[in-house]
Design an enzyme around this catalytic site. Sequence first.
Site, PDB file in Angstrom:
ATOM      1  N   GLY A 215       0.800  -1.229   0.000  1.00  0.00           N
ATOM      2  CA  GLY A 215       0.000   0.000   0.000  1.00  0.00           C
ATOM      3  C   GLY A 215       0.827   1.270   0.000  1.00  0.00           C
ATOM      4  CB  ALA A 216       1.610   3.713   1.612  1.00  0.00           C
ATOM      5  CG  MET A 217       8.198   2.545   2.893  1.00  0.00           C
ATOM      6  SD  MET A 217       8.068   1.252   4.174  1.00  0.00           S
ATOM      7  CE  MET A 217       9.192   1.916   5.385  1.00  0.00           C
ATOM      8  CD  GLU A 218       6.561   2.699   7.937  1.00  0.00           C
ATOM      9  OE1 GLU A 218       5.914   2.317   6.947  1.00  0.00           O
ATOM     10  OE2 GLU A 218       6.940   1.930   8.832  1.00  0.00           O
ATOM     11  CG  ASN A 219      10.280   5.568   2.678  1.00  0.00           C
ATOM     12  OD1 ASN A 219      10.720   4.486   3.022  1.00  0.00           O
ATOM     13  ND2 ASN A 219       9.504   5.727   1.602  1.00  0.00           N
TER      14      ASN A 219
ATOM     15  CD  GLU B 201       2.101   3.906   5.288  1.00  0.00           C
ATOM     16  OE1 GLU B 201       3.161   3.801   5.936  1.00  0.00           O
ATOM     17  OE2 GLU B 201       1.372   2.928   5.032  1.00  0.00           O
TER      18      GLU B 201
ATOM     19  CD  GLU C 231       3.637  -1.647  10.170  1.00  0.00           C
ATOM     20  OE1 GLU C 231       2.545  -1.051  10.120  1.00  0.00           O
ATOM     21  OE2 GLU C 231       4.641  -1.247   9.541  1.00  0.00           O
TER      22      GLU C 231
HETATM   23  N1  B3K Z   1       5.753  -0.416   6.760  1.00  0.00           N
HETATM   24  C1  B3K Z   1       5.224  -0.650   5.442  1.00  0.00           C
HETATM   25  C2  B3K Z   1       5.201  -2.086   5.074  1.00  0.00           C
HETATM   26  C3  B3K Z   1       6.461  -2.559   4.484  1.00  0.00           C
HETATM   27  C4  B3K Z   1       6.309  -3.957   3.961  1.00  0.00           C
HETATM   28  C5  B3K Z   1       7.588  -4.490   3.473  1.00  0.00           C
HETATM   29  N2  B3K Z   1       7.470  -5.807   2.970  1.00  0.00           N
HETATM   30  C6  B3K Z   1       3.867  -0.083   5.279  1.00  0.00           C
HETATM   31  C7  B3K Z   1       3.092   0.073   6.510  1.00  0.00           C
HETATM   32  O1  B3K Z   1       2.738  -0.852   7.198  1.00  0.00           O
HETATM   33  O2  B3K Z   1       2.815   1.180   6.855  1.00  0.00           O
HETATM   34 ZN    ZN Z   2       2.383   0.375   8.899  1.00  0.00          ZN
END
Ligand code: B3K
Ligand code: ZN
Length: 908
Positions: free
Chosen positions: A264-268, A301, A323
């Site tokens: 879905g998305a990534m919280e960089n 995110e 999470e």
């Molecule tokens: N932290 C990411 C998930 C990354 C999954 C990598 N295989 C998105 C999230 O849970 O917000």
């Molecule tokens: Zn997450």
Amino acid sequence: MTEENSPTVYRSDYQPYPFTLDAVALNVELDENRTVVTSTLSFTAKNAAPADLVLNAEDISLDALHLDGQPLGADAYELTPDLLVIAQLSGSFELRVQTTLDPAANSLFMGLYKSGSGFFTQCEAEGFRRITYFPDRPDVMSIYTVTLSADKEKYPYLLSNGNLVSSTDLPDGRHQAVWHDPFHKPSYLFALVAGDFDVREKTVKTHNGRDVLLQIYSDKGSRDKTEWALASLERSLVWDEKRFGLELDLDRFMIVAVRDFNMGAMENKGLNIFNSGYVLADPDTATDANFSAVEAVIGHEYFHNWTGNRVTCRDWFQLSLKEGLTVFRDQEFTADMMAAGLDDQAAASARAVKRIDDVSVLRAGQFPEDAGPMAHPIRPDSYESIGNFYTATVYEKGAEVIRMQHTLLGAHGFRDGMDEYFRRHDGQAVTCDDFVNAMEYVYTKSHPQRDLSIFRRWYSQAGTPRVQVTMNHDAAQQTVTLTLSQQTPLVGVEKIRKDFVKKPFHIPFAVGLLSADGQPLALNEINDSASQLNTPDPKGEHTRLLELTEQSQSWTFTGIATKPVPSLLRDFSAPVIVQYEWTEKELAVLAQSDPNPFARWEAGQALATREILGLTNALQKGEQAALSETFVQVWKNNLQDAGLDAGYRARLLTLPSEKFLAEQMDPIEPVWLSRARQAVRENLGKVAATEWTATLQDNDTPGTYSPDPISAGRRSLKNLALSYLMAAGDEAACQQALVQYQAAQNMTDCMGALGAIVNYHHGDKRQEAIVDFYEKWQHNPLVIDKWFALQATAADTRTETIRGLMAHPAFSLRNPNRARSLIFQFCINNAEGFHNQDGSGYALWTEAVLALDSINPEVASRLARVMDNWARYTPALQSQMKSSLEQVRDHEGLSSNVSEIVSKALRI
Ligand code: B3K
Ligand code: ZN
């Protein structure tokens, strides 16, 4: 990688990293096929004694290596495909590493890759090691300075984490940008993006009066679809300040939409990268569900900035620390947004809708997982591939475990616990135990006799507890005694660990009692150990919270003259399965009058489940069965209960999902189950045709489209009515669906009509509509994903149709959204097609898993999980599923991701 060279990693093996990484300077010269990465890493040994410096790697090669400015010869280090080890280093030193990458060839979408005309990264969990040699583990945090350079015309935007320090033009049409992130972060939060985009931005003030710049980057030409995303981001900022006192810590927060993305998305940090499906939304192309998913994922995110980034995980076994907590936070955010501005009763109903949706997701995905070969506690003890542990258990059950702490501590106590958590751990990489310790510190202050020691078992034991309830009414004493007993089966690896003894859980169990005519009864307990729930009580629900901490316990309530009807596990106060023998009449009372809207919905679902499973049995035996009158009456009464908000009413009237129903069957007979569910739908459509027709007419939403929960609720009820009527073959509704399809002013109504047409219309108009929709939307990939998904899940779709669609020019296995929209949708949400007894669905699955595995193992292993519960199906299906699993397992060159899934599935 094969299973043999992917050893199991154990939580108990954790060792701290022997060096601190004081600073990272990364220089990335971007090029489609030849990107040069030079990283300069400043280390200091934590102890006086020398230690080996271990750096991770995957699919990269070493061009050059310098230690304190001196080139290192091949004899000065040990190099394997996945490790670089320099023995016995001490003190402070600087390492310079150079690698060369081919982003255009990276189809895994892990590390640095190309999508469309841009460069993107994905580093969680272990993608940074695909960029450079690095201590790629979450407990090694550092300060990053990143220098990016690329062709200026093709890549006018060069983005990374933190703040922009400088931008400079370089010779040969290139340019350069330097970014500095002032916060310590682990490598999994690193990101870079380069490309040409549309930008929508806004400067907002934080509650401390700081100006922060919010930006949404999306493909050229899509700016008109990012208004909702930006507004959602702003709402997220305000909510986190208000509810948790957490302020955005950077001057700039960017979200970039990308078409090729594994999830879905990534919280960089400061530079979230999103699957475009969770950014782009306008009324013409996105449904109400899309709008709400965009808001929820943007919230999720954004909330990670504190729960995940400021305080991160010590190791990947602690994944639920960030999470589970962040899912809980995004669920609360959505619930608060849905209830905003409503009176107490309407707000309770809006919140119940959100709770119903979340619990439905948990039951459809997590309950089966917790009973199958991949079952694991929310904090797993071992894994082969961490990519396989981004599970419904870690996320959704993890959120339930946080929610139970919220219930036990109350909203204020929980907030104090969160404050304590940040006071203790801001800037650190910590464990789930650290989180519970902070909560427990607050809990024991207000409950001196109690602690969370039993509660912690939720982190170490898997499986869904069964709570059996018995009720004893003593007419002479006018008392009611509720006895709760818990039992949780051994699951997953627990079954093979001989010494494993399962202990009782601490289960907060919310109850109420109703009189036989549906009036809520006040609950006075003899020992007064049950607490009053610390939540609003808009309708005088009289909810009490029982805390079950032993195998079995009883509570006695006084002043109850006649036998009441128990309303159990209100608001789904714990992730458990309730066992109580309600009569049909009692369920009908609850389904029509329980003042707790969640429990009311639950009772209706229980009634429907009985009907559908009864009919499944009958159909299998070649018999017919009429619907029970009580059930029909409940459905009709709820359909006509105008006091209920439309969105809530739509949930009340939706039949339980096939996945939920399958969980109640042993063995699972998916095809008969699907037919029985369909028959019940058809029947309800017929017997309540007048009421459905009225509902269809009454719930139009004319005027300008708005995704607010009230309008969305009306649309969902209207489209539900349409599908019931069409399932019943109602001619007028069939005509109306065609009219609605043509006249629809928004994608929700368009898809509502098209879905009904594709599933229930058998004439030429059906194919015409399918063609028409494609022609109209062929240039919008997200809409075409819907087009594929709709056909994949249509009741009469079989593998030939899927194979035909796979040959369609718009289909590509390489794009995860497209693969998911067709193949995953068919395998997961089309029971009749996928489980066809000719085995064609399973053959398709085998081919697709293997084909995907050679392109993108992370996505392939998600598809592989479809077969997890093969052993629960009827013998004929079981043996076919098993041989498909074996075929995949025996395939040469299988990835470790897929290997872990299929070998665990076959181990049971
Ligand atoms: N932290 C990411 C998930 C990354 C999954 C990598 N295989 C998105 C999230 O849970 O917000
Ligand atoms: Zn997450």
